[in-house]
Design a protein around this motif. Structure first.
Motif, PDB file in Angstrom:
ATOM      1  N   LYS A  42       0.859  -1.176   0.000  1.00 32.06           N
ATOM      2  CA  LYS A  42       0.000   0.000   0.000  1.00 32.06           C
ATOM      3  C   LYS A  42       0.904   1.237   0.000  1.00 32.06           C
ATOM      4  CE  LYS A  42      -3.861  -1.954   2.627  1.00 32.06           C
ATOM      5  NZ  LYS A  42      -4.671  -1.790   3.840  1.00 32.06           N
ATOM      6  N   ASP A  43       0.348   2.368  -0.391  1.00 33.28           N
ATOM      7  CA  ASP A  43       1.108   3.615  -0.340  1.00 33.28           C
ATOM      8  C   ASP A  43       1.426   3.971   1.109  1.00 33.28           C
ATOM      9  OD1 ASP A  43       1.071   3.929  -3.103  1.00 33.28           O
ATOM     10  OD2 ASP A  43      -0.696   5.211  -3.076  1.00 33.28           O
ATOM     11  N   TRP A  44       2.430   4.828   1.266  1.00 37.39           N
ATOM     12  CA  TRP A  44       2.851   5.320   2.581  1.00 37.39           C
ATOM     13  C   TRP A  44       2.624   6.816   2.629  1.00 37.39           C
ATOM     14  CZ3 TRP A  44       8.121   2.847   1.228  1.00 37.39           C
ATOM     15  CH2 TRP A  44       8.053   1.464   1.347  1.00 37.39           C
ATOM     16  N   PHE A 113       7.030  10.443  -3.359  1.00 38.89           N
ATOM     17  CA  PHE A 113       8.283   9.775  -3.651  1.00 38.89           C
ATOM     18  C   PHE A 113       8.008   8.304  -3.907  1.00 38.89           C
ATOM     19  CE2 PHE A 113       9.077  13.072  -0.485  1.00 38.89           C
ATOM     20  CZ  PHE A 113      10.122  13.784  -1.065  1.00 38.89           C
ATOM     21  N   SER A 114       8.879   7.682  -4.639  1.00 38.92           N
ATOM     22  CA  SER A 114       8.815   6.238  -4.799  1.00 38.92           C
ATOM     23  C   SER A 114       9.479   5.601  -3.585  1.00 38.92           C
ATOM     24  CB  SER A 114       9.563   5.838  -6.070  1.00 38.92           C
ATOM     25  OG  SER A 114       9.722   4.445  -6.112  1.00 38.92           O
ATOM     26  N   GLY A 115       8.837   4.560  -3.042  1.00 43.97           N
ATOM     27  CA  GLY A 115       9.431   3.857  -1.905  1.00 43.97           C
ATOM     28  C   GLY A 115      10.825   3.348  -2.237  1.00 43.97           C
ATOM     29  N   ASN A 116      10.963   2.744  -3.353  1.00 42.41           N
ATOM     30  CA  ASN A 116      12.219   2.320  -3.968  1.00 42.41           C
ATOM     31  C   ASN A 116      11.803   1.737  -5.310  1.00 42.41           C
ATOM     32  OD1 ASN A 116      14.382   0.863  -4.995  1.00 42.41           O
ATOM     33  ND2 ASN A 116      15.159   0.316  -2.982  1.00 42.41           N
ATOM     34  N   PRO A 117      11.981   2.474  -6.409  1.00 39.72           N
ATOM     35  CA  PRO A 117      11.424   2.057  -7.686  1.00 39.72           C
ATOM     36  C   PRO A 117      11.965   0.733  -8.217  1.00 39.72           C
ATOM     37  CG  PRO A 117      12.941   3.884  -8.001  1.00 39.72           C
ATOM     38  CD  PRO A 117      12.770   3.701  -6.526  1.00 39.72           C
ATOM     39  N   ALA A 118      13.070   0.273  -7.688  1.00 38.35           N
ATOM     40  CA  ALA A 118      13.614  -1.011  -8.134  1.00 38.35           C
ATOM     41  C   ALA A 118      12.916  -2.189  -7.464  1.00 38.35           C
ATOM     42  CB  ALA A 118      15.115  -1.079  -7.841  1.00 38.35           C
ATOM     43  N   MET A 119      12.324  -1.972  -6.289  1.00 38.71           N
ATOM     44  CA  MET A 119      11.789  -3.094  -5.520  1.00 38.71           C
ATOM     45  C   MET A 119      10.348  -2.937  -5.050  1.00 38.71           C
ATOM     46  SD  MET A 119      15.192  -3.904  -3.193  1.00 38.71           S
ATOM     47  CE  MET A 119      14.209  -3.889  -1.770  1.00 38.71           C
ATOM     48  N   PHE A 120       9.856  -1.711  -4.855  1.00 36.27           N
ATOM     49  CA  PHE A 120       8.518  -1.491  -4.322  1.00 36.27           C
ATOM     50  C   PHE A 120       7.588  -0.945  -5.406  1.00 36.27           C
ATOM     51  CE2 PHE A 120      10.824  -1.576  -0.341  1.00 36.27           C
ATOM     52  CZ  PHE A 120       9.944  -2.217   0.502  1.00 36.27           C
ATOM     53  N   THR A 121       6.305  -1.269  -5.303  1.00 35.54           N
ATOM     54  CA  THR A 121       5.318  -0.825  -6.285  1.00 35.54           C
ATOM     55  C   THR A 121       4.575   0.436  -5.850  1.00 35.54           C
ATOM     56  OG1 THR A 121       3.581  -2.187  -5.293  1.00 35.54           O
ATOM     57  CG2 THR A 121       4.915  -3.205  -7.051  1.00 35.54           C
ATOM     58  N   ILE A 165      18.449  11.759  12.073  1.00 37.35           N
ATOM     59  CA  ILE A 165      17.278  11.424  11.254  1.00 37.35           C
ATOM     60  C   ILE A 165      17.827  10.728  10.022  1.00 37.35           C
ATOM     61  CG2 ILE A 165      15.347  12.302   9.890  1.00 37.35           C
ATOM     62  CD1 ILE A 165      15.136  14.609  11.905  1.00 37.35           C
ATOM     63  N   HIS A 166      17.594   9.404   9.921  1.00 39.75           N
ATOM     64  CA  HIS A 166      18.221   8.613   8.864  1.00 39.75           C
ATOM     65  C   HIS A 166      17.222   7.912   7.951  1.00 39.75           C
ATOM     66  CE1 HIS A 166      17.327   5.197  11.456  1.00 39.75           C
ATOM     67  NE2 HIS A 166      17.906   5.866  12.430  1.00 39.75           N
ATOM     68  N   HIS A 167      15.962   7.946   8.291  1.00 38.60           N
ATOM     69  CA  HIS A 167      14.943   7.325   7.437  1.00 38.60           C
ATOM     70  C   HIS A 167      14.825   8.176   6.166  1.00 38.60           C
ATOM     71  CE1 HIS A 167      11.133   5.911   5.936  1.00 38.60           C
ATOM     72  NE2 HIS A 167      10.904   5.146   6.995  1.00 38.60           N
ATOM     73  N   PRO A 168      15.055   7.603   4.982  1.00 36.86           N
ATOM     74  CA  PRO A 168      15.128   8.423   3.768  1.00 36.86           C
ATOM     75  C   PRO A 168      13.836   9.161   3.428  1.00 36.86           C
ATOM     76  CG  PRO A 168      15.136   6.094   3.201  1.00 36.86           C
ATOM     77  CD  PRO A 168      15.272   6.177   4.693  1.00 36.86           C
ATOM     78  N   HIS A 169      12.695   8.593   3.724  1.00 38.97           N
ATOM     79  CA  HIS A 169      11.436   9.276   3.414  1.00 38.97           C
ATOM     80  C   HIS A 169      11.229  10.474   4.330  1.00 38.97           C
ATOM     81  CE1 HIS A 169       9.862   6.027   0.756  1.00 38.97           C
ATOM     82  NE2 HIS A 169      10.860   5.426   1.359  1.00 38.97           N
TER      83      HIS A 169
END
Length: 184
Positions: A42-44, A113-121, A165-169
Motif C-alpha cells: 500500500k502507499d505510505w 516519492f517512490s518507496g524504492n522504484p527497483a523493488m517497491f510498487t 534522522i536517517h529514514h530516507p522518506h
C-alpha cells in the motif's frame, strides 16, 4: 525510452505489510524474457508537523528492521482508499501517533516519492501541517511505543546533517520543507 509491459503477475508470499510478487518482462534489447521480483505494498504517508510557534514535531520509535530507536516525523501506511486517501491518512497518522491535529486548510502536499522504484510498487506522500496543536489522546497501533519531541528548525537541520534522522522518506520530506520554507 519505452515502458515495458509486465506480464504474468503472481503473488508469491503475502504478509500484512507487503506481498512478494513476480512478473515477467520481455527485454527487447537482448531478446529474452526475465522474471522480476517486487514488493507490492500500500502507499505510505508522512507529515511534517509545525506548531504555531514554529517548532517541528518529531517522534522517536523503535524500528523492528534495524532493532533501534529512530527519530522521524509521523507517518504510516495509507489504509484509506479513493480520492484524497493520502491526505486522510496523513491527518489520521498525525493524530493517532501524537494527539496533535491541524485545521484542514493547514495541510499541504509537499511531494510524492517512490518507496524504492527497483523493488517497491508503491508511493510515499509527504505533507506539511502548520499550526498543529495537541487536541487528542494518542492511539498507538499494537506495535507502537512513541515518544514526542518538539524541536527548533535549526535542531532538525542538525539531526539531518549528522544522521540522527536517517529514514530516507523522513529526510526527503524535511529537506523539501526546508528548501521551500527555510527556517520559518
Amino acid at each position: 525510452m519505452k515502458i515495458h509491459e509486465r506480464k504474468n503477475w503472481k503473488e508469491l508470499y503475502p504478509t500484512p505489510i507487503y506481498t512478494l510478487s513476480s512478473f515477467d518482462m520481455e527485454l527487447p534489447r537482448v531478446q529474452k524474457t526475465k522474471t522480476y521480483y517486487v514488493l507490492k505494498s500500500k502507499d505510505w504517508v508522512n507529515v511534517v508537523p509545525v506548531t504555531k510557534d514554529g517548532k517541528i514535531l518529531l517522534i522517536r520509535q523503535f524500528r523492528h528492521g534495524l532493532g533501534e530507536i529512530s527519530l522521524e516525523i509521523p507517518g504510516g501506511i495509507v489504509d484509506e482508499s479513493g480520492e484524497g486517501a493520502s491526505l486522510i491518512s496523513a491527518k489520521r497518522e498525525l493524530r493517532e501517533e501524537t494527539g496533535f491535529t491541524a485545521p484542514d486548510a493547514n495541510y499541504e502536499l509537499l511531494s510524492k516519492f517512490s518507496g524504492n522504484p527497483a523493488m517497491f510498487t508503491n508511493w510515499s506522500y509527504s505533507y506539511i501541517a502548520t499550526g498543529v496543536e495537541k487536541t487528542d489522546e494518542v492511539e498507538f497501533d499494537e506495535g507502537e511505543d512513541i515518544e514526542i519531541l518538539l524541536a527548533e528548525p535549526k535542531e532538525v537541520k542538525e539531526y539531518l546533517k549528522n544522521g540522527t534522522i536517517h529514514h530516507p522518506h523522513m529526510a526527503a520530506a524535511l529537506g523539501l520543507y526546508f528548501l521551500k520554507y527555510g527556517d520559518t
